[in-house]
Design an enzyme around this catalytic site. Structure first.
Site, PDB file in Angstrom:
ATOM      1  N   ASP A  68       0.930  -1.130  -0.161  1.00  0.00           N
ATOM      2  CA  ASP A  68       0.065   0.141  -0.138  1.00  0.00           C
ATOM      3  C   ASP A  68       0.824   1.042   0.068  1.00  0.00           C
ATOM      4  O   ASP A  68       1.517   1.387   1.196  1.00  0.00           O
ATOM      5  CB  ASP A  68      -0.702   0.028   1.384  1.00  0.00           C
ATOM      6  CG  ASP A  68      -1.682   1.250   1.334  1.00  0.00           C
ATOM      7  OD1 ASP A  68      -1.725   2.157   0.443  1.00  0.00           O
ATOM      8  OD2 ASP A  68      -2.540   1.151   2.148  1.00  0.00           O
ATOM      9  N   SER A 125       1.503  11.918 -16.831  1.00  0.00           N
ATOM     10  CA  SER A 125       0.240  12.273 -18.008  1.00  0.00           C
ATOM     11  C   SER A 125       0.580  13.295 -18.403  1.00  0.00           C
ATOM     12  O   SER A 125       1.330  14.274 -18.141  1.00  0.00           O
ATOM     13  CB  SER A 125      -1.159  12.160 -16.964  1.00  0.00           C
ATOM     14  OG  SER A 125      -2.145  12.599 -17.783  1.00  0.00           O
ATOM     15  N   TYR A 185      -6.460  15.780 -10.240  1.00  0.00           N
ATOM     16  CA  TYR A 185      -5.419  14.822 -10.964  1.00  0.00           C
ATOM     17  C   TYR A 185      -4.206  15.345 -11.533  1.00  0.00           C
ATOM     18  O   TYR A 185      -3.318  15.127 -11.397  1.00  0.00           O
ATOM     19  CB  TYR A 185      -6.434  13.948 -11.755  1.00  0.00           C
ATOM     20  CG  TYR A 185      -5.633  12.738 -12.384  1.00  0.00           C
ATOM     21  CD1 TYR A 185      -5.151  11.663 -11.743  1.00  0.00           C
ATOM     22  CD2 TYR A 185      -5.159  12.880 -13.702  1.00  0.00           C
ATOM     23  CE1 TYR A 185      -4.725  10.569 -12.022  1.00  0.00           C
ATOM     24  CE2 TYR A 185      -4.551  11.821 -14.229  1.00  0.00           C
ATOM     25  CZ  TYR A 185      -4.227  10.691 -13.444  1.00  0.00           C
ATOM     26  OH  TYR A 185      -3.413   9.742 -14.116  1.00  0.00           O
ATOM     27  N   LYS A 236      -0.055  15.358 -11.162  1.00  0.00           N
ATOM     28  CA  LYS A 236       0.779  14.945 -12.007  1.00  0.00           C
ATOM     29  C   LYS A 236       1.626  16.203 -12.552  1.00  0.00           C
ATOM     30  O   LYS A 236       2.805  15.576 -12.959  1.00  0.00           O
ATOM     31  CB  LYS A 236      -0.039  14.514 -13.410  1.00  0.00           C
ATOM     32  CG  LYS A 236      -1.059  13.226 -13.455  1.00  0.00           C
ATOM     33  CD  LYS A 236       0.011  11.990 -13.215  1.00  0.00           C
ATOM     34  CE  LYS A 236      -1.023  10.863 -13.124  1.00  0.00           C
ATOM     35  NZ  LYS A 236      -0.008   9.558 -12.713  1.00  0.00           N
TER      36      LYS A 236
END
Length: 277
Positions: free
Chosen positions: A54, A134, A147, A151
């Site tokens: 994890d 990304s 998000y 990135k």
């Protein structure tokens, strides 16, 4: 690679999607691969072994890296892939708890993994760290602010880290895919603080994303670029993955800011959704 020179790779988030495709391709290319997931499942057809991990837990990260070192004695390649996203929504539609959660996995999880392997790579005098970023790390998407922020953080962290480590025989690269067909995209978390004000535009953007995903690249496209970066004699800091990602990188670099801005809004139909002429 001969068995004697077989390199050891650790790939996070390898139970499906980009992580699994990457682990399978690295194994096929001759790496001894260990994938990770929170469950540590072994549904991979024997191509690589799985370890429970994890990335949000210091104890779990240290245990997994320690186990790998116990088994193999070294780590030559770390691929930081584990992460999750929130379905398209207004930035204020995610609570602070959700914002912290996505950073804890996507960014701080990457830092935990990096800090865990670096002492061993420095001792070896060699190593590669490849971070799955990304196109949103250089071209933010409206209604995907959190998000995109994780990135962007990965881009900055990776570039700084590569400067710090290259004289020690360690290189860092970022892979920048665009839309990719993975379970990740099919299981985005819903924003946890939805507002009626955003309902119409949220629905419209989600529909547009579904349309684009219909022609998205497969995870193998990203995996092939990871392998290219891992094996490069002189690795680059950034690699785009797929035709769309390459076009967006060129657009961001050379097109006027106003044109890029207008293109984003047109592609996502933002003004049409709000009735702007």
């Amino acid at each position: 690679m001969t068995m004697k020179k077989r390199k050891i790779a650790l790939v996070t988030g390898a139970s499906s999607g980009i992580g699994r495709a990457t682990a399978e391709l690295l194994a096929k290319a001759g790496y001894q691969v260990y994938g990770t997931s929170r469950r540590g499942a072994e549904a991979n057809g024997g191509a690589f072994e799985m370890l429970p991990l994890d990335v949000t837990s210091d104890v779990s990260v240290d245990a997994a890296v320690g186990r790998l070192l116990q088994l193999e004695g070294r780590i030559d390649l770390l691929v930081n892939n584990a992460g999750f996203g929130v379905a398209p929504a207004g930035a204020e539609e995610s609570s602070m708890e959700q914002a912290r959660s996505i950073f804890d996995t996507n960014f701080f999880g990457l830092i935990r993994m990096t800090r865990a392997v670096l002492p061993h790579m420095r001792q070896q005098g060699s190593g590669r760290i490849i971070n799955i970023g990304s196109v949103l790390g250089f071209l933010p998407m409206p209604y995907g602010a959190l998000y995109a922020a994780t990135k962007h953080a990965i881009e900055g962290y990776s570039e700084s880290l590569d400067h710090e480590l290259r004289t020690r025989g360690i290189r860092v690269s970022v892979i920048e895919p665009a839309y990719t067909k993975t379970p990740f995209d099919a299981n985005l978390l819903e924003p946890d603080a939805k507002l009626e004000e955003y309902r119409e535009i949220r629905t419209a953007v989600n529909q547009r994303v579904k349309e684009v995903m219909a022609t998205a690249d497969l995870p193998d496209v990203v995996a092939e670029v990871v392998l290219k970066a891992a094996n490069a004699t002189q690795p680059k800091l950034r690699y785009t993955a797929g035709g769309l990602a390459s076009r967006l990188r060129l657009l961001r670099k050379y097109a006027p800011a106003g044109l890029v801005d207008a293109g984003i809004r047109k592609d996502l139909r933002l003004d049409a959704a709000r009735g702007v002429k």
